[in-house]
Design an enzyme around this catalytic site. Structure first.
Site, PDB file in Angstrom:
ATOM      1  N   HIS A   1       4.459   3.753   1.517  1.00 11.79           N
ATOM      2  CA  HIS A   1       4.135   2.024   1.176  1.00 11.79           C
ATOM      3  C   HIS A   1       2.750   1.295   1.488  1.00 11.79           C
ATOM      4  O   HIS A   1       2.217   1.160   2.073  1.00 11.79           O
ATOM      5  CB  HIS A   1       5.539   1.740   2.657  1.00 11.79           C
ATOM      6  CG  HIS A   1       5.427   0.476   1.976  1.00 11.79           C
ATOM      7  ND1 HIS A   1       6.043  -0.354   0.857  1.00 11.79           N
ATOM      8  CD2 HIS A   1       4.580  -1.194   2.504  1.00 11.79           C
ATOM      9  CE1 HIS A   1       6.188  -1.578   0.947  1.00 11.79           C
ATOM     10  NE2 HIS A   1       5.577  -2.089   1.673  1.00 11.79           N
ATOM     11  N   CYS A   2       2.173   0.405   0.397  1.00 15.05           N
ATOM     12  CA  CYS A   2       1.120   0.299   0.387  1.00 15.05           C
ATOM     13  C   CYS A   2       1.133  -1.351   0.880  1.00 15.05           C
ATOM     14  O   CYS A   2       1.547  -1.573  -0.955  1.00 15.05           O
ATOM     15  CB  CYS A   2       0.512   1.011  -0.502  1.00 15.05           C
ATOM     16  SG  CYS A   2      -1.013   0.265  -0.924  1.00 15.05           S
TER      17      CYS A   2
END
Length: 453
Positions: A123-124
């Site tokens: 998850h960025c």
């Protein structure tokens, strides 16, 4: 991460790209060329703006593209030849309890997005989205264009600084140009170093067809191999460099740098030596972890291990065994100076003044010979305190009835002369009680005598 905080990260990323990409052209390059359009200026800025446009396009796709969700009521094909991933502990098909659905191969649940993502990489926060099956290619291209555009940008600014240092006097930068040159260096160099190092890792992962989560699984498997618990296992999704890159960026190398849809549906992936019997499962199982048939049973006694042996970590709680000789000597001296006991007479630890030496000798003797105290054993008063075993599993102490202890103390000391004043009521006989007049008659006679006087 909350949606509001994620949007803040996206706004910061957009602001950083905008500043680095356009402040250098407006306040550094454009004044350098005399603020006039020329062929040399177009040849210099056209490639940079093309790279900047591709960067913007791929960043937009990273943010807006759904990384891939598991279809509702999806189930693995238990009879198919493609196989399915299993949990490391139960060795059963992977099931997400949050989504209440089976998880396809390489899918994982994201706590920030609160959903299962197909082929989840990570998850960025900078895109406020997960990097999954359908936007992994856009993310890799975005990193590539950031590296190339920052390198081109530094080359342009460095060329301007070079001409300012070694060129003609009319090439000297103004104060505004100098400030923006310093600011561009300040922002561009850290971005290139940080994103460049991050890109090297992801380009390597792309070449071996590995996500960030699977990289952690490979590290754990390598640790098990190094410790001799399992044999070396090949990563099943590594099909070769050419096929690994094509699985994310597309089949044609000519369009690897052009935004395109990732091939496949994200529910199944080709594996190495697919269909061969006897292949090992991934991720590998740790032999030391109990399997699905393992059932835990509590031991018969809370003070023992499962095999029935006594816990060797339990140690006697005798203070005499733990204290050094010097500390014991100081306590013994303090007891001789203070004849008054700190506990009541009916307490098991109560000792009359003068019995300290006998108590210490008896205590040391019991400390070296006794380690257990049974519930059926009744300890008489005046005996030294027996040892109990103490550990992380609790205390092994017999129950004490303090009411019975007090009654026994009173009974034992009833016969001592001068210790207690015992009141014994003297009851009269029934005939004597009947002959005595009632109290009311006595009161009336007293009143009559008083009035007559």
């Amino acid at each position: 991460m909350g949606r509001l905080l994620g949007r803040v990260f996206v706004a910061l990323t957009i602001s950083l790209i905008t500043f680095i990409g356009y402040s250098s052209q407006i306040f550094v390059i454009w004044p350098w060329y005399g603020r006039e359009l020329s062929v040399q200026l177009i040849m210099l800025l056209l490639p940079f703006n093309a790279l900047l446009g591709m960067l913007w396009w791929n960043y937009y796709l990273c943010v807006k593209t759904n990384p891939g969700e598991v279809p509702k009521a999806w189930q693995p094909d238990f009879q198919g030849e493609d196989g399915y991933e299993v949990k490391k502990l139960t060795r059963r098909p992977r099931f997400c309890r949050s989504c209440e659905n089976y998880k396809p191969p390489r899918a994982h649940h994201c706590r920030q997005c609160n959903r299962c993502v197909l082929r989840m990489d990570h998850h960025c926060p900078w895109i406020n989205n997960c990097v999954g099956h359908f936007n992994h290619g856009h993310f890799v291209r975005f990193l590539f264009y950031v590296d190339v555009a920052c390198s081109y940008h530094l080359a342009m600014v460095t060329r301007r600084v070079y001409y300012a240092m070694y060129g003609k006097f009319w090439d000297d930068p103004s104060a505004t140009e100098l400030i923006f040159i310093i600011l561009n260096y300040t922002f561009s160099i850290p971005v290139l170093l940080a994103v460049g190092g991050f890109s090297i890792y992801h380009f390597h992962a792309l070449s071996v067809n590995t996500t960030t989560i699977e990289g952690w699984e490979k590290d754990k498997a390598a640790t098990l191999v190094r410790r001799g618990k399992i044999q070396e296992i090949k990563f099943p999704y590594n099909l070769g460099t050419r096929r690994n890159i094509a699985a994310v960026l597309g089949d044609s190398p000519l369009f690897w740098c052009w935004p395109a849809v990732t091939p496949g549906d994200g529910l199944k992936y080709p594996v190495l030596n697919s269909g061969v019997q006897g292949e090992e499962e991934w991720p590998p199982k740790d032999p030391s972890v109990p399997g699905s048939n393992y059932t835990f049973k509590l031991p018969e006694s809370p003070w023992t291990y499962q095999n029935g042996d006594l816990n060797p970590n339990l140690q006697p709680s005798s203070s005499g065994r733990r204290l050094s000789s010097s500390t014991a000597t100081r306590r013994k001296t303090a007891r001789t100076k203070q004849p008054v006991s700190s506990v009541p007479p009916y307490h098991p630890d109560y000792r009359p003044p003068g019995d300290d030496e006998d108590r210490d000798d008896a205590f040391d003797e019991s400390a070296s010979s006794k380690y257990e105290l049974s519930d059926d054993e009744e300890r008489p008063l005046g005996q030294p305190r027996k040892l109990v075993r103490r550990g992380s599993e609790g205390y092994e102490v017999a129950t004490i009835d303090r009411e019975a202890m007090l009654r026994q103390h009173v009974v034992d000391h009833m016969g001592e002369p001068g210790r207690y004043n015992i009141y014994v009521p003297d009851f009269s006989s029934e005939s004597e009680q009947e002959e005595q007049p009632p109290l009311t008659s006595k009161v009336e006679n007293w009143r009559a005598t008083t009035v007559a006087a």
